[in-house]
Design a protein around this motif. Structure first.
Motif, short mmCIF file in Angstrom:
data_model
loop_
_atom_site.label_atom_id
_atom_site.label_comp_id
_atom_site.label_asym_id
_atom_site.label_seq_id
_atom_site.Cartn_x
_atom_site.Cartn_y
_atom_site.Cartn_z
N THR A 211 0.84 -1.21 0.00
CA THR A 211 0.00 0.00 0.00
C THR A 211 0.87 1.25 0.00
O THR A 211 0.62 2.20 -0.76
N LEU A 212 1.91 1.26 0.85
CA LEU A 212 2.85 2.40 0.85
C LEU A 212 3.52 2.55 -0.51
O LEU A 212 3.76 3.66 -0.98
N ASN A 213 3.78 1.42 -1.17
CA ASN A 213 4.43 1.44 -2.48
C ASN A 213 3.58 2.19 -3.50
O ASN A 213 4.10 2.85 -4.41
N LEU A 214 2.25 2.11 -3.35
CA LEU A 214 1.36 2.80 -4.30
C LEU A 214 1.49 4.33 -4.20
O LEU A 214 1.08 5.05 -5.12
N LEU A 215 2.02 4.84 -3.08
CA LEU A 215 2.20 6.29 -2.94
C LEU A 215 3.25 6.84 -3.91
O LEU A 215 3.40 8.05 -4.05
N THR A 216 3.98 5.93 -4.58
CA THR A 216 4.95 6.37 -5.60
C THR A 216 4.47 6.00 -7.01
O THR A 216 5.24 6.06 -7.96
N ASP A 217 3.20 5.64 -7.13
CA ASP A 217 2.66 5.26 -8.44
C ASP A 217 2.51 6.49 -9.33
O ASP A 217 2.34 7.62 -8.85
N THR A 218 2.57 6.27 -10.64
CA THR A 218 2.42 7.40 -11.59
C THR A 218 0.97 7.91 -11.62
O THR A 218 0.72 9.07 -11.93
N ASP A 219 0.02 7.05 -11.30
CA ASP A 219 -1.41 7.40 -11.37
C ASP A 219 -1.82 8.11 -10.07
O ASP A 219 -1.82 7.51 -9.00
N ARG A 220 -2.20 9.40 -10.18
CA ARG A 220 -2.53 10.18 -8.98
C ARG A 220 -3.74 9.61 -8.25
O ARG A 220 -3.80 9.64 -7.02
N ALA A 221 -4.70 9.09 -8.99
CA ALA A 221 -5.89 8.52 -8.36
C ALA A 221 -5.51 7.30 -7.50
O ALA A 221 -6.07 7.08 -6.42
N LYS A 222 -4.56 6.51 -7.99
CA LYS A 222 -4.10 5.34 -7.22
C LYS A 222 -3.39 5.78 -5.95
O LYS A 222 -3.57 5.19 -4.88
N ARG A 223 -2.58 6.84 -6.07
CA ARG A 223 -1.87 7.35 -4.89
C ARG A 223 -2.87 7.83 -3.83
O ARG A 223 -2.73 7.54 -2.64
N GLU A 224 -3.88 8.56 -4.30
CA GLU A 224 -4.88 9.07 -3.36
C GLU A 224 -5.64 7.91 -2.71
O GLU A 224 -5.86 7.91 -1.49
N ALA A 225 -6.00 6.92 -3.51
CA ALA A 225 -6.74 5.77 -2.96
C ALA A 225 -5.90 5.06 -1.89
O ALA A 225 -6.43 4.63 -0.85
N ALA A 226 -4.59 4.94 -2.14
CA ALA A 226 -3.70 4.28 -1.17
C ALA A 226 -3.63 5.10 0.12
O ALA A 226 -3.72 4.55 1.23
N ALA A 227 -3.46 6.42 -0.02
CA ALA A 227 -3.36 7.29 1.17
C ALA A 227 -4.64 7.21 2.00
O ALA A 227 -4.60 7.15 3.23
N ARG A 228 -5.79 7.19 1.33
CA ARG A 228 -7.06 7.14 2.05
C ARG A 228 -7.26 5.77 2.71
O ARG A 228 -7.82 5.67 3.81
N ALA A 229 -6.79 4.71 2.04
CA ALA A 229 -6.88 3.37 2.64
C ALA A 229 -6.00 3.28 3.89
O ALA A 229 -6.40 2.72 4.91
N LEU A 230 -4.79 3.85 3.81
CA LEU A 230 -3.89 3.88 4.97
C LEU A 230 -4.56 4.62 6.13
O LEU A 230 -4.60 4.12 7.26
#
Length: 609
Positions: A211-230
């Protein structure tokens, strides 16, 4: 002197998936063949006898020993440390491979209990040694060069003299330790490893690392989804994490009060063998530099991303110009090994067995501890490196970092068990230097301005994470322990302390989402090693100064560097750094290292022009 315990200073072939190639897995047989190996039983039984005999031979008698007898005593103590460390390393490393395996957890707990019980009779040693008269000890050291070798160990022990309790109380604390901090550490580790995060858009629930790894994803929506899940999962568990922190901070306050420690940080400074004013100078220099480092860089990043303000999920986002790419294991290995060999072939030779002999565990697996570390085990075996390798370009830097620790630990092993361990302030030197060598190699090979910009920006972000973020963490811990001394802290209290340092360190480019206030909860250092975090900033500043000496062509730099690593914990930082013309007690020293980061940001700003 204390028994060695594996700590993530959070560190069959596994398949990496996503085309990463075959990732190496630990072969722990250099420690023990298996948990039921007869050698495990043999060594546990040996420890019981050796500790009892040591106490029978020496308790109440240290003051009457001559130099030769004192050396024999210290040598026996060191041998006990090796066997206890070997057992705990094996149990701990197996546990970190799968913290959800109850069999491994039980084995580690049982081994820890056996070692704690066996070593309780040794508690007298440091207490009685610290009562030796200064003149008498000086005479012993003058009489025997073999004994004088251990002077740095004795100095570190005797630094605790003003904070020593009665023999009976020290024995009690030793016995009680397994249900004190270490039990809360275990609860934290097992809870973290068991958390799952439901991230919008992902097919299945993810663990913390993924999940933390998704915070470095190129897709901003994926990063936001990961941050909100955390944020959602941390919030659900926040009472438990607040309880862990409240209890550990209170236990530390009680111990510090009984030991008459002048501050919560003082014990860490003593164990690091560094003066409080040196750490204070580092902290003040970094905080004063926030505006020209993190504040300035993140405003630049917002501009690159076409945003008025950044959100927390943009902090480690790749740049829009950065082509997403996955780095296979073989390429990562080749990159780091070439950088090491380019500095000095000896460094690559020392690193080679890590790849060839099962000294690295690289794959992401269910239940595996998050993060990365290099554990030295004991000086009669070799270190082991743990990674969670996902093929990100940053993962290559993590490999360079942990391998640097490994090289340092191999070189320092020649000092023997008691002298090999480097104080935390210098423990990050070889790791950060290994990263710097790898970064410079990649930068020199950059073919286009865009590639150079990506590399520079990545390095600046890593340095901000290492220096600015870790000093903000240190300030958070200082505030947390000070506030806990006044009474129990609610989750909201801790959240507020966290946000106060985040806003100050990250600057006005950020807007902080609801939920970010709980992100203190997953940082393992706060739990495992209070006030450890400044060692990262210390290491980065020190390496920047060292690298400048190397780049300026300081004569014999490579040999001096290897000598420094080989010294382990046998010398004070002043003595270690004198050959390079560096002095950490000079307040201007830290500004030089920070100038290197500012210089990289200058270059990035100039590219905008």
């Amino acid at each position: 002197m204390t028994m060695s315990l594996p700590q993530p200073v959070f560190d069959a072939n596994a398949s990496g998936g996503s085309g990463l190639g075959r990732l190496p897995e630990w072969d722990l047989r250099d420690l023990y063949a298996a948990e039921d190996a007869p050698e495990v039983t043999r060594d546990l039984d040996w420890l019981d006898v050796a500790c009892a005999e040591f106490a029978a031979d020496y308790e109440g008698k240290l003051a009457g020993l001559d130099a030769a007898a004192m050396l024999a005593c210290v040598t026996r103590y060191e041998q006990i440390d090796v066997i206890a460390g070997r057992l705990m390393s094996f149990a701990g490393l197996r546990y970190y491979q799968n913290t959800m395996d109850s069999g491994r957890a039980k084995f580690m707990a049982d081994v820890q209990d056996r070692i704690t019980n066996a070593t309780t009779p040794l508690v007298f040693f440091s207490l009685e040694f610290n009562r030796l008269d200064e003149t008498h000890l000086a005479g012993l050291l003058a009489a025997d060069a073999g004994l004088a070798r251990y002077k740095p160990v004795f100095d570190r022990m005797r630094a605790m003299r003003p904070h020593q309790l009665s023999d009976e109380l020290e024995r009690f604390l030793h016995d009680e330790s397994v249900v004190g901090a270490s039990a809360w550490n275990k609860l934290f580790d097992e809870t973290m490893a068991g958390l799952t995060f439901t991230v919008a858009g992902e097919d299945e629930d993810l663990n913390l690392e993924s999940t933390l790894n998704l915070l470095t994803d190129t897709d901003r929506a994926k990063r936001e989804a990961a941050a909100r899940a955390l944020a959602a999962v941390f919030d659900k568990n926040i009472k438990l994490f607040a309880r862990v922190h409240n209890t550990l901070a209170k236990e530390k306050e009680i111990h510090d009060r009984w030991r008459k420690m002048p501050s919560p940080q003082h014990g860490r400074h003593l164990s690091n063998h560094v003066e409080p004013e040196v750490v204070e100078a580092l902290r003040n220099a970094v905080v004063a530099a926030y505006p020209k480092l993190s504040h300035r860089y993140y405003r630049l990043k917002a501009k690159w991303m076409g945003l008025d303000t950044l959100q927390v999920w943009d902090r480690n986002a790749p740049l829009p110009t950065e082509a997403p790419r996955s780095v296979g294991w073989d390429e990562a290995r080749e990159t780091v090994m070439q950088a090491y060999a380019g500095f000095d072939p000896r460094m690559a030779e020392i690193a080679q067995p890590f790849f060839d002999k099962g000294w690295i565990d690289a794959g992401v697996k269910p239940g595996k501890a998050p993060g990365a570390f290099a554990h030295p085990t004991v000086t009669t075996v070799h270190p082991y490196v743990m990674l969670n390798y996902l093929g990100k370009p940053r993962d290559v830097m993590t490999l360079a970092h942990e391998l640097g620790h490994g090289v340092h630990q191999v070189l320092a092993a020649g000092q023997g068990e008691l002298l090999s361990s480097t104080p935390l302030t210098l423990a990050e030197t070889a790791s950060v230097f290994g990263e710097m060598l790898t970064f410079r190699k990649l930068l020199d090979a950059a073919k286009t301005p865009a590639e150079r910009k990506t590399l520079l920006a990545g390095k600046v972000e890593d340095m901000i994470n290492t220096v600015v973020r870790q000093i903000a963490f240190y300030d958070f811990e200082c505030k947390l322990h000070a506030a806990r001394a006044e009474g129990e802290l609610t989750p909201d209290d801790i959240n507020a302390l966290w946000m106060s340092v985040q806003a100050q360190s990250l600057g006005d480019a950020f807007d902080f989402m609801d939920g970010y206030e709980t992100f203190w909860a997953y940082i393992p250092h706060f739990v495992h090693s209070p006030f450890y975090v400044y060692a990262y900033a210390f290491g980065d500043g020190l390496v920047n100064a060292l690298y400048a000496a190397y780049a300026s062509g300081l004569e014999g730099f490579e040999d001096k560097y290897f000598d420094m690593l080989k010294a382990g914990g046998s010398k004070h930082h002043k003595e270690l750094l004198a050959p390079f013309g560096l002095d950490l007690s000079d307040p201007a020293f830290w500004d030089k290292g920070l100038e290197m980061i500012a210089g990289f940001i200058d270059e990035l700003e100039a590219m905008e022009g």
